[in-house]
Design a protein around this motif. Structure first.
Motif, PDB file in Angstrom:
ATOM      1  N   ILE A  64       0.864  -1.199   0.079  1.00  0.00           N
ATOM      2  CA  ILE A  64      -0.042   0.113   0.034  1.00  0.00           C
ATOM      3  C   ILE A  64       1.061   1.160   0.039  1.00  0.00           C
ATOM      4  CG2 ILE A  64      -1.905  -1.253   1.162  1.00  0.00           C
ATOM      5  CD1 ILE A  64      -0.956   0.160   3.687  1.00  0.00           C
ATOM      6  N   PHE A  65       1.978   1.072   0.284  1.00  0.00           N
ATOM      7  CA  PHE A  65       3.134   2.297   0.367  1.00  0.00           C
ATOM      8  C   PHE A  65       3.627   2.577  -0.936  1.00  0.00           C
ATOM      9  CE2 PHE A  65       3.259   0.452   4.646  1.00  0.00           C
ATOM     10  CZ  PHE A  65       2.533   1.369   5.276  1.00  0.00           C
ATOM     11  N   THR A  66       3.293   1.746  -2.159  1.00  0.00           N
ATOM     12  CA  THR A  66       3.846   2.032  -3.440  1.00  0.00           C
ATOM     13  C   THR A  66       3.085   3.278  -4.084  1.00  0.00           C
ATOM     14  OG1 THR A  66       3.854  -0.324  -3.704  1.00  0.00           O
ATOM     15  CG2 THR A  66       3.985   1.125  -5.811  1.00  0.00           C
ATOM     16  N   ALA A  67       3.741   4.095  -4.966  1.00  0.00           N
ATOM     17  CA  ALA A  67       3.150   5.304  -5.071  1.00  0.00           C
ATOM     18  C   ALA A  67       1.776   5.168  -6.024  1.00  0.00           C
ATOM     19  CB  ALA A  67       4.187   5.959  -6.245  1.00  0.00           C
ATOM     20  N   ASN A  68       1.831   4.019  -6.525  1.00  0.00           N
ATOM     21  CA  ASN A  68       0.534   3.592  -7.433  1.00  0.00           C
ATOM     22  C   ASN A  68      -0.012   2.178  -7.060  1.00  0.00           C
ATOM     23  OD1 ASN A  68      -2.045   3.485  -8.788  1.00  0.00           O
ATOM     24  ND2 ASN A  68      -0.974   3.467 -10.886  1.00  0.00           N
ATOM     25  N   PRO A  69      -0.228   1.895  -6.028  1.00  0.00           N
ATOM     26  CA  PRO A  69      -0.418   0.565  -5.357  1.00  0.00           C
ATOM     27  C   PRO A  69      -1.459  -0.250  -6.318  1.00  0.00           C
ATOM     28  CG  PRO A  69      -1.601   1.825  -3.903  1.00  0.00           C
ATOM     29  CD  PRO A  69      -0.656   2.701  -4.733  1.00  0.00           C
ATOM     30  N   GLY A  70      -1.197  -1.241  -6.909  1.00  0.00           N
ATOM     31  CA  GLY A  70      -2.049  -2.041  -7.487  1.00  0.00           C
ATOM     32  C   GLY A  70      -2.020  -1.572  -9.187  1.00  0.00           C
ATOM     33  N   THR A  71      -1.247  -0.674  -9.515  1.00  0.00           N
ATOM     34  CA  THR A  71      -0.905  -0.154 -10.733  1.00  0.00           C
ATOM     35  C   THR A  71      -2.359   0.173 -11.729  1.00  0.00           C
ATOM     36  OG1 THR A  71      -0.821  -2.402 -11.775  1.00  0.00           O
ATOM     37  CG2 THR A  71       1.322  -1.316 -11.268  1.00  0.00           C
ATOM     38  N   VAL A  72      -3.257   1.077 -10.757  1.00  0.00           N
ATOM     39  CA  VAL A  72      -4.535   1.415 -11.043  1.00  0.00           C
ATOM     40  C   VAL A  72      -4.477   2.038 -12.639  1.00  0.00           C
ATOM     41  CG1 VAL A  72      -6.561   2.855 -10.901  1.00  0.00           C
ATOM     42  CG2 VAL A  72      -5.289   1.534  -8.894  1.00  0.00           C
ATOM     43  N   GLY A  73      -5.372   1.667 -13.631  1.00  0.00           N
ATOM     44  CA  GLY A  73      -5.172   2.376 -14.792  1.00  0.00           C
ATOM     45  C   GLY A  73      -4.463   1.443 -15.847  1.00  0.00           C
TER      46      GLY A  73
END
Length: 206
Positions: A146-155
């Protein structure tokens, strides 16, 4: 209520897929005090609407689930592992899983809770079947924290995704007001024996 939709966009069947779903567990609050419930998994045709079979997959037979709470970590983990031929995802088909998560009672209003899920492992053949051999290829997928800049690579169309939820907490204001109807004093600050008093209770959710 969360829904995870996984489509096999390849040309071969995806066997024995594992879905790893990280639910947020900040301090205080989160979604980890109570394990997810009402888990339903089913295979759908390439339109994502038409079921391959009329009934959902059977827990404990077609797939197994586990839930790991992690009070000291920022997440807890729900894992689903497909394990039957009925749970194999043919080319173009969807595996759609739905479940219900509960908000922890000490969650703080205004907190954003991000749920990250991914297909973390699947195989080119039936790993438990009679024809299982060493030639079966193992595929793995990434799962951001959850601390990734875009967690889950949304989009991005890939093997993971995320969804944020804003915690909304009711905040109440309560007031009690009085008017001395006999003396017309408003607000009423004093009264004599025999005076009529009119009370108003005001409750507002701000």
């Amino acid at each position: 209520s969360f829904t995870i939709s996984v489509q096999n966009t390849g040309t071969g069947t995806a066997w024995d897929m594992t879905i790893t779903d990280e639910l947020p567990n900040p301090v205080p609050g989160g979604m980890c005090d109570v394990p997810p419930t009402n888990i339903v998994a089913q295979i759908y045709q390439s339109d994502g609407i038409t079921p391959v079979d009329g009934t959902p997959l059977i827990a404990g037979v077609d797939y197994i689930t586990s839930f790991t709470g992690a009070p000291a970590d920022p997440v807890c983990t729900l894992t689903l592992t497909m394990q039957s031929t009925d749970a194999a995802i043919n080319a173009g088909q969807f595996l759609i899983v739905s479940y219900q998560a509960s908000l922890d009672l000490n969650s703080v209003g205004g907190t954003v809770l991000t749920n990250v899920a991914a297909a973390t492992e699947w195989f080119s053949g039936d790993t438990a079947g009679a024809g299982a051999t060493g030639s079966i290829h193992t595929f793995t997928g990434a799962l951001d924290d959850i601390f990734t800049a875009n967690p889950g690579t949304v989009g991005t169309v890939d093997e993971q995704d995320a969804h944020p939820v804003m915690v909304e907490i009711p905040t109440l204001i309560f007031e009690k007001r009085v008017v001395n109807v006999t003396s017309t004093q408003n607000p009423g600050t004093d009264a004599q024996p025999g005076d009529t008093l009119s009370y108003t209770l005001h409750l507002e959710n701000i």
